[in-house]
Design a protein around this motif. Structure first.
Motif, PDB file in Angstrom:
ATOM      1  N   SER A  17       0.830  -1.209   0.000  1.00 21.55           N
ATOM      2  CA  SER A  17       0.000   0.000   0.000  1.00 21.55           C
ATOM      3  C   SER A  17       0.863   1.257   0.000  1.00 21.55           C
ATOM      4  O   SER A  17       0.597   2.229  -0.726  1.00 21.55           O
ATOM      5  CB  SER A  17      -0.931  -0.004   1.219  1.00 21.55           C
ATOM      6  OG  SER A  17      -1.786  -1.118   1.211  1.00 21.55           O
ATOM      7  N   VAL A  18       1.904   1.202   0.851  1.00 21.42           N
ATOM      8  CA  VAL A  18       2.805   2.351   0.905  1.00 21.42           C
ATOM      9  C   VAL A  18       3.510   2.546  -0.432  1.00 21.42           C
ATOM     10  O   VAL A  18       3.668   3.669  -0.915  1.00 21.42           O
ATOM     11  CB  VAL A  18       3.831   2.173   2.042  1.00 21.42           C
ATOM     12  CG1 VAL A  18       4.921   3.248   1.976  1.00 21.42           C
ATOM     13  CG2 VAL A  18       3.136   2.213   3.391  1.00 21.42           C
ATOM     14  N   ALA A  19       3.929   1.453  -1.065  1.00 26.29           N
ATOM     15  CA  ALA A  19       4.614   1.544  -2.354  1.00 26.29           C
ATOM     16  C   ALA A  19       3.702   2.142  -3.420  1.00 26.29           C
ATOM     17  O   ALA A  19       4.099   3.025  -4.185  1.00 26.29           O
ATOM     18  CB  ALA A  19       5.115   0.164  -2.779  1.00 26.29           C
ATOM     19  N   ARG A  41       4.073   5.644  -5.214  1.00 21.23           N
ATOM     20  CA  ARG A  41       4.079   5.745  -6.679  1.00 21.23           C
ATOM     21  C   ARG A  41       3.045   6.761  -7.150  1.00 21.23           C
ATOM     22  O   ARG A  41       3.303   7.559  -8.056  1.00 21.23           O
ATOM     23  CB  ARG A  41       3.797   4.370  -7.277  1.00 21.23           C
ATOM     24  CG  ARG A  41       3.791   4.358  -8.797  1.00 21.23           C
ATOM     25  CD  ARG A  41       3.460   2.978  -9.321  1.00 21.23           C
ATOM     26  NE  ARG A  41       3.427   2.961 -10.778  1.00 21.23           N
ATOM     27  CZ  ARG A  41       3.088   1.912 -11.513  1.00 21.23           C
ATOM     28  NH1 ARG A  41       2.773   0.771 -10.898  1.00 21.23           N
ATOM     29  NH2 ARG A  41       3.078   1.977 -12.826  1.00 21.23           N
ATOM     30  N   SER A  42       1.860   6.716  -6.518  1.00 18.87           N
ATOM     31  CA  SER A  42       0.822   7.682  -6.883  1.00 18.87           C
ATOM     32  C   SER A  42       1.266   9.103  -6.561  1.00 18.87           C
ATOM     33  O   SER A  42       1.035  10.035  -7.350  1.00 18.87           O
ATOM     34  CB  SER A  42      -0.472   7.339  -6.145  1.00 18.87           C
ATOM     35  OG  SER A  42      -1.474   8.290  -6.442  1.00 18.87           O
ATOM     36  N   MET A  43       1.931   9.270  -5.427  1.00 20.04           N
ATOM     37  CA  MET A  43       2.414  10.600  -5.055  1.00 20.04           C
ATOM     38  C   MET A  43       3.475  11.087  -6.028  1.00 20.04           C
ATOM     39  O   MET A  43       3.485  12.260  -6.429  1.00 20.04           O
ATOM     40  CB  MET A  43       2.965  10.582  -3.624  1.00 20.04           C
ATOM     41  CG  MET A  43       1.898  10.424  -2.548  1.00 20.04           C
ATOM     42  SD  MET A  43       2.609  10.427  -0.885  1.00 20.04           S
ATOM     43  CE  MET A  43       3.296  12.076  -0.827  1.00 20.04           C
ATOM     44  N   LEU A  44       4.368  10.195  -6.437  1.00 26.80           N
ATOM     45  CA  LEU A  44       5.391  10.577  -7.412  1.00 26.80           C
ATOM     46  C   LEU A  44       4.753  10.963  -8.744  1.00 26.80           C
ATOM     47  O   LEU A  44       5.157  11.934  -9.392  1.00 26.80           O
ATOM     48  CB  LEU A  44       6.385   9.426  -7.615  1.00 26.80           C
ATOM     49  CG  LEU A  44       7.304   9.114  -6.433  1.00 26.80           C
ATOM     50  CD1 LEU A  44       8.163   7.880  -6.735  1.00 26.80           C
ATOM     51  CD2 LEU A  44       8.210  10.307  -6.136  1.00 26.80           C
ATOM     52  N   PHE A  45       3.728  10.171  -9.142  1.00 19.45           N
ATOM     53  CA  PHE A  45       3.036  10.495 -10.391  1.00 19.45           C
ATOM     54  C   PHE A  45       2.347  11.850 -10.299  1.00 19.45           C
ATOM     55  O   PHE A  45       2.416  12.659 -11.230  1.00 19.45           O
ATOM     56  CB  PHE A  45       2.017   9.388 -10.692  1.00 19.45           C
ATOM     57  CG  PHE A  45       1.196   9.649 -11.914  1.00 19.45           C
ATOM     58  CD1 PHE A  45       1.727   9.430 -13.177  1.00 19.45           C
ATOM     59  CD2 PHE A  45      -0.110  10.131 -11.806  1.00 19.45           C
ATOM     60  CE1 PHE A  45       0.969   9.675 -14.315  1.00 19.45           C
ATOM     61  CE2 PHE A  45      -0.863  10.387 -12.933  1.00 19.45           C
ATOM     62  CZ  PHE A  45      -0.335  10.149 -14.187  1.00 19.45           C
ATOM     63  N   GLU A  46       1.670  12.089  -9.160  1.00 11.15           N
ATOM     64  CA  GLU A  46       1.000  13.366  -8.970  1.00 11.15           C
ATOM     65  C   GLU A  46       2.004  14.515  -8.940  1.00 11.15           C
ATOM     66  O   GLU A  46       1.742  15.610  -9.469  1.00 11.15           O
ATOM     67  CB  GLU A  46       0.184  13.353  -7.678  1.00 11.15           C
ATOM     68  CG  GLU A  46      -1.034  12.445  -7.706  1.00 11.15           C
ATOM     69  CD  GLU A  46      -2.086  12.925  -8.689  1.00 11.15           C
ATOM     70  OE1 GLU A  46      -2.092  14.131  -9.007  1.00 11.15           O
ATOM     71  OE2 GLU A  46      -2.885  12.099  -9.153  1.00 11.15           O
TER      72      GLU A  46
END
Length: 388
Positions: free
Chosen positions: A28-30, A34-39
């Motif tokens: 979940s953290v990964a 990843r979602s945060m990096l994409f955002e």
């Protein structure tokens, strides 16, 4: 007391379940990371794209501002007193290119006389734009293309058509146009219009002309009186603002607020101020004279190829020999000439006229046409904006 084998294995299931939960949390953290990096990347790209878009818009506004300025500029796009420097609007506007790049706290620009600018590309975190002015497919319109850049990735191009509102829209057909009734104190006042192709009218008035004889010169072979069109009801019924709008296609406040219009105070003699306002210009001049027109020293305003347009909101007085190439639009009725002024172009008086002196007004269609062709304000054509 001995522990049974089964009792010794009682925590294994809990450990396995805990490991599975930890693994699920790590996944979940990964995925969240990843979602945060994409955002974050998306946000940075949007930020860059917004910068590029605003830079492109700035390029359009900068180009329009330059088109509406008659200040000579140098190779760096800054005002210049160099003899070779000319205003951007005075150049041949079929392929003019320029570029600006953010440099520290300011901007660095390049406006080459021909060819592509040096600053077309930007790098790193630098913001910049490049603009191009070219002839549009429609007549009397220009196409502006601006490319904004933020760093070396984000690029945005916009395009718009601009049209010119002429400083003089309709050319006066007579050497002297008076909306009201003209009164001449002396017979030395002269009106000349010898070109039949531009109408041949020496005097056009809304009211009757007094009996004072004038020096009239109409087209060759026609009697001087035939060049006078007096008591024109259509002209007389125009309001002062209507007469102004019929010539300039805008109201007085709008015309006065144009970027290319210079305002000069002339409540007292303004010879020096007028000479400075018109000296060294590579294009015709639009001038609003506040308080009237008073000249005390010999002076020449404008040239045959670079005439002036004077809107005078007070009495007109010539106390010295003066030559004016262009158009004089008078709001007041008083005209006093004790030196013998010469106007090559036309004169329009908004109301009645009370004139004295030996002024000579020569209708010059070429000077009036130059005012129509080379003055005015550029503005965006509604509906022509494109983002691609």
């Amino acid at each position: 007391m001995k522990t049974s084998p089964l009792a010794a294995q009682r925590g294994v299931g809990t450990i396995v379940m805990s490991l599975l939960l930890v693994f699920a949390i790590l996944l979940s953290v990964a995925f969240a990371n990843r979602s945060m990096l994409f955002e974050a990347k998306t946000s940075a790209n949007q930020y860059r794209a917004a910068q590029a878009y605003e830079a492109a818009e700035a390029g359009l506004d900068w180009a329009i501002a330059q088109l509406n300025s008659d200040t000579p500029i140098g190779d760096d796009c800054l005002p210049s007193t160099d003899a070779a420097a000319i205003a951007l609007r005075a150049r041949t506007l079929d392929d003019v290119q320029a570029a600006c790049m953010q440099s520290g706290a300011g901007w660095s620009c390049h406006c080459p006389a021909s060819g592509s600018p040096r600053l077309a590309e930007v790098e790193g975190n630098t913001i910049g734009f490049s603009t191009r002015i070219s002839a549009a497919s429609q007549p009397d319109l220009l196409q502006l293309t601006s490319t904004g850049r933020s760093g070396s990735v984000a690029v945005n191009s916009t395009q718009v058509l601009v049209g010119r509102l002429p400083g003089l829209d309709s050319l006066p057909t007579a050497a002297l146009t008076v909306r009201g009734a003209p009164i001449f104190a002396l017979a030395t006042f002269g009106l000349h219009h010898t070109d039949p192709t531009s109408g041949g009218l020496t005097l056009h008035s809304g009211g009757p002309v007094d009996s004072t004889p004038l020096q009239l010169a109409g087209p060759p072979g026609s009697p001087p009186a035939a060049s006078v069109f007096a008591a024109d009801r259509a002209l007389a019924e125009l309001s002062p603002d209507g007469l102004f709008a019929s010539l300039f296609r805008m109201s007085k406040p709008a015309w006065r607020e144009q970027p290319t219009v210079r305002e000069v105070s002339c409540e007292s003699a303004c010879d020096t101020a007028l000479a400075q306002a018109t000296a060294g210009s590579a294009s015709p001049q639009l001038i609003w004279l506040r308080g009237g027109l008073r000249l005390d020293t010999p002076i020449t305003l404008g040239t045959a190829t670079h005439p002036v347009l004077l809107v005078v909101d007070g009495p007109i007085e010539f106390h010295a020999k003066a030559t004016v190439h262009g158009l004089i639009y008078g709001i007041a009725s008083s005209w006093v000439d004790i030196a013998g002024a010469s106007i090559d172009g036309a004169v329009v008086i908004e109301g009645d006229l009370q004139a004295s002196g030996a002024s000579q007004i020569h209708h010059d269609a070429s000077a009036l046409q130059a005012l129509h062709d080379h003055t005015g304000t550029y503005a965006r054509v509604p509906g022509s904006w494109r983002d691609f």
